[in-house]
Structures are given as structure tokens and as C-alpha cells.
Design an enzyme around this catalytic site. Structure first.
Site, PDB file in Angstrom:
ATOM      1  N   GLU A 109       0.859  -1.194   0.000  1.00 33.93           N
ATOM      2  CA  GLU A 109       0.000   0.000   0.000  1.00 33.93           C
ATOM      3  C   GLU A 109       0.888   1.235   0.000  1.00 33.93           C
ATOM      4  O   GLU A 109       1.950   1.247   0.621  1.00 33.93           O
ATOM      5  CB  GLU A 109      -0.872  -0.069   1.256  1.00 33.93           C
ATOM      6  CG  GLU A 109      -1.658   1.143   1.611  1.00 33.93           C
ATOM      7  CD  GLU A 109      -0.995   1.978   2.689  1.00 33.93           C
ATOM      8  OE1 GLU A 109      -1.250   3.184   2.671  1.00 33.93           O
ATOM      9  OE2 GLU A 109      -0.224   1.453   3.509  1.00 33.93           O
ATOM     10  N   ARG A 153      -9.540   8.886   1.612  1.00 35.43           N
ATOM     11  CA  ARG A 153      -8.093   8.764   1.749  1.00 35.43           C
ATOM     12  C   ARG A 153      -7.640   7.742   0.706  1.00 35.43           C
ATOM     13  O   ARG A 153      -7.515   6.549   0.981  1.00 35.43           O
ATOM     14  CB  ARG A 153      -7.738   8.299   3.161  1.00 35.43           C
ATOM     15  CG  ARG A 153      -6.259   8.372   3.470  1.00 35.43           C
ATOM     16  CD  ARG A 153      -6.021   7.951   4.903  1.00 35.43           C
ATOM     17  NE  ARG A 153      -4.620   7.755   5.175  1.00 35.43           N
ATOM     18  CZ  ARG A 153      -3.778   8.720   5.524  1.00 35.43           C
ATOM     19  NH1 ARG A 153      -4.189   9.951   5.642  1.00 35.43           N
ATOM     20  NH2 ARG A 153      -2.518   8.447   5.756  1.00 35.43           N
ATOM     21  N   ARG A 155      -5.600   5.479  -1.646  1.00 31.80           N
ATOM     22  CA  ARG A 155      -4.299   4.834  -1.584  1.00 31.80           C
ATOM     23  C   ARG A 155      -4.147   3.896  -2.775  1.00 31.80           C
ATOM     24  O   ARG A 155      -5.137   3.353  -3.276  1.00 31.80           O
ATOM     25  CB  ARG A 155      -4.172   3.995  -0.289  1.00 31.80           C
ATOM     26  CG  ARG A 155      -3.907   4.853   0.945  1.00 31.80           C
ATOM     27  CD  ARG A 155      -2.520   5.447   0.835  1.00 31.80           C
ATOM     28  NE  ARG A 155      -2.093   6.275   1.928  1.00 31.80           N
ATOM     29  CZ  ARG A 155      -2.247   7.601   1.991  1.00 31.80           C
ATOM     30  NH1 ARG A 155      -2.882   8.245   1.044  1.00 31.80           N
ATOM     31  NH2 ARG A 155      -1.758   8.286   2.999  1.00 31.80           N
TER      32      ARG A 155
HETATM   33  C1  LIG Z   1       2.968   4.532   5.757  1.00 34.57           C
HETATM   34  S1  LIG Z   1       3.346   3.973   7.359  1.00 34.57           S
HETATM   35  C2  LIG Z   1       2.576   2.404   7.401  1.00 34.57           C
HETATM   36  C3  LIG Z   1       1.212   2.446   8.004  1.00 34.57           C
HETATM   37  C4  LIG Z   1       0.667   1.075   8.378  1.00 34.57           C
HETATM   38  N1  LIG Z   1       0.333   0.273   7.228  1.00 34.57           N
HETATM   39  C5  LIG Z   1      -0.546   1.223   9.294  1.00 34.57           C
HETATM   40  O1  LIG Z   1      -1.534   0.568   9.104  1.00 34.57           O
HETATM   41  O2  LIG Z   1      -0.476   2.044  10.242  1.00 34.57           O
HETATM   42  C6  LIG Z   1       5.058   3.571   7.224  1.00 34.57           C
HETATM   43  C7  LIG Z   1       5.678   3.106   8.531  1.00 34.57           C
HETATM   44  O3  LIG Z   1       6.998   2.632   8.256  1.00 34.57           O
HETATM   45  C8  LIG Z   1       7.792   2.879   9.397  1.00 34.57           C
HETATM   46  N2  LIG Z   1       9.205   2.773   8.993  1.00 34.57           N
HETATM   47  C9  LIG Z   1       9.935   3.692   8.339  1.00 34.57           C
HETATM   48  N3  LIG Z   1      11.163   3.252   8.104  1.00 34.57           N
HETATM   49  C10 LIG Z   1      11.228   2.005   8.626  1.00 34.57           C
HETATM   50  C11 LIG Z   1      12.263   1.035   8.704  1.00 34.57           C
HETATM   51  N4  LIG Z   1      13.481   1.287   8.213  1.00 34.57           N
HETATM   52  N5  LIG Z   1      11.990  -0.143   9.287  1.00 34.57           N
HETATM   53  C12 LIG Z   1      10.750  -0.382   9.818  1.00 34.57           C
HETATM   54  N6  LIG Z   1       9.744   0.505   9.780  1.00 34.57           N
HETATM   55  C13 LIG Z   1       9.971   1.688   9.192  1.00 34.57           C
HETATM   56  C14 LIG Z   1       7.346   4.262   9.816  1.00 34.57           C
HETATM   57  O4  LIG Z   1       7.677   4.518  11.175  1.00 34.57           O
HETATM   58  C15 LIG Z   1       5.845   4.211   9.571  1.00 34.57           C
HETATM   59  O5  LIG Z   1       5.137   3.851  10.722  1.00 34.57           O
END
Ligand SMILES: C[S@@+](CC[C@H](N)C(=O)[O-])C[C@H]1O[C@@H](n2cnc3c(N)ncnc32)[C@H](O)[C@@H]1O
Length: 298
Positions: A109, A153, A155
Site C-alpha cells: 500500500e 483517503r 491509496r
Molecule cells: C505509511 S506507514 C505504514 C502504516 C501502516 N500500514 C498502518 O496501518 O499504520 C510507514 C511506517 O513505516 C515505518 N518505517 C519507516 N522506516 C522504517 C524502517 N526502516 N523499518 C521499519 N519501519 C519503518 C514508519 O515509522 C511508519 O510507521
């Protein structure tokens, strides 16, 4: 159905899949606070940074879910895409896990702009890599409001199946259900915090504006900058700063305030904050928004 939840956030995928009988066998989330909430809600402590995870130790699973960070592809971000040093290469980890663990399915997503980013080149790289990892893929733009939830929203969702997608159809309803924010509001929530008087007045004013707006006209789709209502300081050529604030006597500033007789400091203060730039020229997008607001007011 065993699944893994990469970039797990607050666990949107987890919530949905457990309701469908899925079992989460691994999650990864960088943000400590979110990881803590995930553990509290779902009883699984997510691994942290996916870049530090031993990928071979990830348990076998049927479905990989990933909502990888969208900042590099978002219209609101810097648009660096897969080249973004902080986030861009995270998609590579998704592909690496797909190749190593070969789950039958995936769901990815992201923001809808992923598809248009860099004139479609980013999207075609992503599709090529997913296909090269052994998957038939399909994508669709979906939004909660299409499924009866009062939130718009949109996506981009990409699904993949190693056995092909000939039997797959996106579950898009023929009729988009009518939704209302009232369906998810409590009448008398005990812990609600009240809005302060100013905020109530802003909302009432906007409501009055929307109610007064001619029904046969479209509401503006550009941001409303009410300070332009009545303003006519020059937009073409030099900015007020470059032209000199003492040269603005025949114009009007924010909300139509006459600039005649003001000192340079007073004239500067009487302009909208975004017009007090020290650039020599306004960028084209700003001129566009300002011109639209003035025409709208007229
Ligand atoms: C777009 S959000 C995902 C939202 C999720 N699908 C939900 O239902 O809440 C992306 C997430 O990736 C995490 N993130 C970013 N870099 C990361 C990494 N290197 N390893 C693990 N998580 C990471 C961020 O903190 C963020 O919470």
C-alpha cells in the site's frame, strides 16, 4: 493464513487480516512509540529497523504486507522517490524478502502518487521488480469512503500472487455508499476536549461561507487565502521586498488594507506573510494561487 506486517505502523493490515482469520508471525516498525502501541494492541513486539533485521530469520508466511514509507513519493514530500537516501531503498527490502521467503501473496500500500511519480518511471521499476520476484500483480486505487467508511483517503494498493491473478477481482462496490461523519461520532463523549472560541468562530464562518455559496457552482479546489480578498499589491515582476516597501503606496495589502502613507515596516507588516518573501520574484505556483483568490473574491 500466516502473514508478516512490514512498516507496521498502527497495524492497519494486522487489524484487517486477523479479522479474516490470519495469524501475524512477524512485524517490523522503526518508530518506538508505534511499536509499543502495536505490542499493547496485538501482543507482538515488532522488530525495529527492517534494514537491521536478519531477513533469513523471518518466519515462513503466506502473505507479506507492506505499507512502506510514502514521503519520497508523496505530492506533499520532496519527491526523491527510490533515490531518497532516508526512505527510498526500503522497497528493496520488501523485494528481498519476497525473493528469499517466497510467500504466495503480497499486499503493498502507498500513496496514489506512487503511480505517477517521475512520470511513471518509479511505478514501472516497482512493477518490474515485483514481477521479476515471481508474482503476477494487479493494482487499484481504493479509499475507505468506497466501502462505507466516512473518510476520503485514496491509496494505491498492489496485490501479487505467485500462482497468477486470473481468478482475482478487486472488491469494488458498484454503488459508492452514502457515508456520514455522524455515524462515527459519539453524542456525548466523556473525555472530549472543547474547541476554543476562536476555533469555533473559524468553523462557523466557514460553515456560513459554504452555506452561502451558490449551489450551482463548484467550491474552489485551490487553497483559500482570505488575505487576498481586497488585496492588489503587484504580483508580476519584482516582489514587494525587491521593489521596495516604500513604493507600494498606491496598492492595498492583506484584506484590502490601503498601503498609502505607511512606513516601509508598516507596509511590510500589512502584507500577507507569504508575500513578505525576500525572493526577487514570486514563484509561479504562488502567483497562481493568489490570482485565483483575487478572481474568486471579485
Ligand atoms: C505509511 S506507514 C505504514 C502504516 C501502516 N500500514 C498502518 O496501518 O499504520 C510507514 C511506517 O513505516 C515505518 N518505517 C519507516 N522506516 C522504517 C524502517 N526502516 N523499518 C521499519 N519501519 C519503518 C514508519 O515509522 C511508519 O510507521
Amino acid at each position: 493464513m500466516k502473514f508478516i506486517d512490514l512498516f507496521a505502523g498502527l497495524g492497519g493490515f494486522h487489524q484487517a487480516l486477523v479479522q479474516r482469520g490470519g495469524e501475524c508471525v512477524f512485524a517490523s516498525e522503526l518508530n518506538e512509540h508505534l511499536a509499543g502501541l502495536y505490542e499493547k494492541n496485538f501482543g507482538i513486539r515488532p522488530a525495529g529497523d527492517i534494514r537491521s533485521v536478519d531477513l533469513s530469520a523471518i518466519p515462513e508466511h503466506d502473505l507479506l504486507c507492506a505499507g512502506f514509507p510514502c514521503q519520497p513519493f508523496s505530492k506533499a514530500g520532496d519527491q526523491k522517490g527510490l533515490e531518497c537516501p532516508q526512505w527510498g531503498n526500503l522497497f528493496d527490502y520488501v523485494v528481498a524478502i519476497l525473493k528469499l521467503k517466497q510467500p504466495r501473496f503480497f499486499i503493498i500500500e502507498n500513496v496514489p502518487n506512487l503511480i505517477r511519480h517521475n512520470r511513471g518511471k518509479t511505478w514501472s521499476i516497482i512493477c518490474d521488480q515485483l514481477k521479476a520476484a515471481g508474482y503476477a500483480i494487479s493494482f487499484e486505487r481504493l479509499s475507505p469512503h468506497m466501502f462505507g467508511i466516512p473518510q476520503k483517503r485514496e491509496r494505491a494498493f498492489i496485490v501479487g500472487d505467485r500462482h497468477g491473478l486470473s481468478n482475482f477481482a478487486w472488491p469494488i462496490p458498484d454503488d459508492i455508499p452514502q457515508t456520514s461523519i455522524r455515524s462515527v461520532l459519539d453524542d456525548d463523549p466523556p473525555e472530549a476536549q472543547g474547541l476554543n472560541g476562536d476555533h469555533l468562530r473559524y468553523l462557523e464562518t466557514w460553515q456560513e461561507f459554504v452555506a452561502a455559496f451558490p449551489k450551482d457552482q463548484h467550491l474552489p479546489s485551490f487553497p483559500i487565502w482570505a488575505m487576498e480578498f481586497g488585496a492588489d499589491y503587484p504580483l508580476d515582476g519584482l516582489t514587494p521586498h525587491a521593489r521596495g516597501y516604500r513604493r507600494l503606496g498606491k496598492f492595498k495589502g492583506a484584506f484590502g488594507m490601503p498601503l498609502a502613507g505607511l512606513s516601509p515596516q508598516q507596509a511590510e507588516a500589512a502584507l500577507p506573510s507569504y508575500a513578505r518573501t525576500t525572493l526577487d520574484h514570486f514563484p509561479a505556483w504562488k502567483i497562481d494561487f493568489i490570482a485565483k483568490n483575487r478572481a474568486f473574491y471579485a
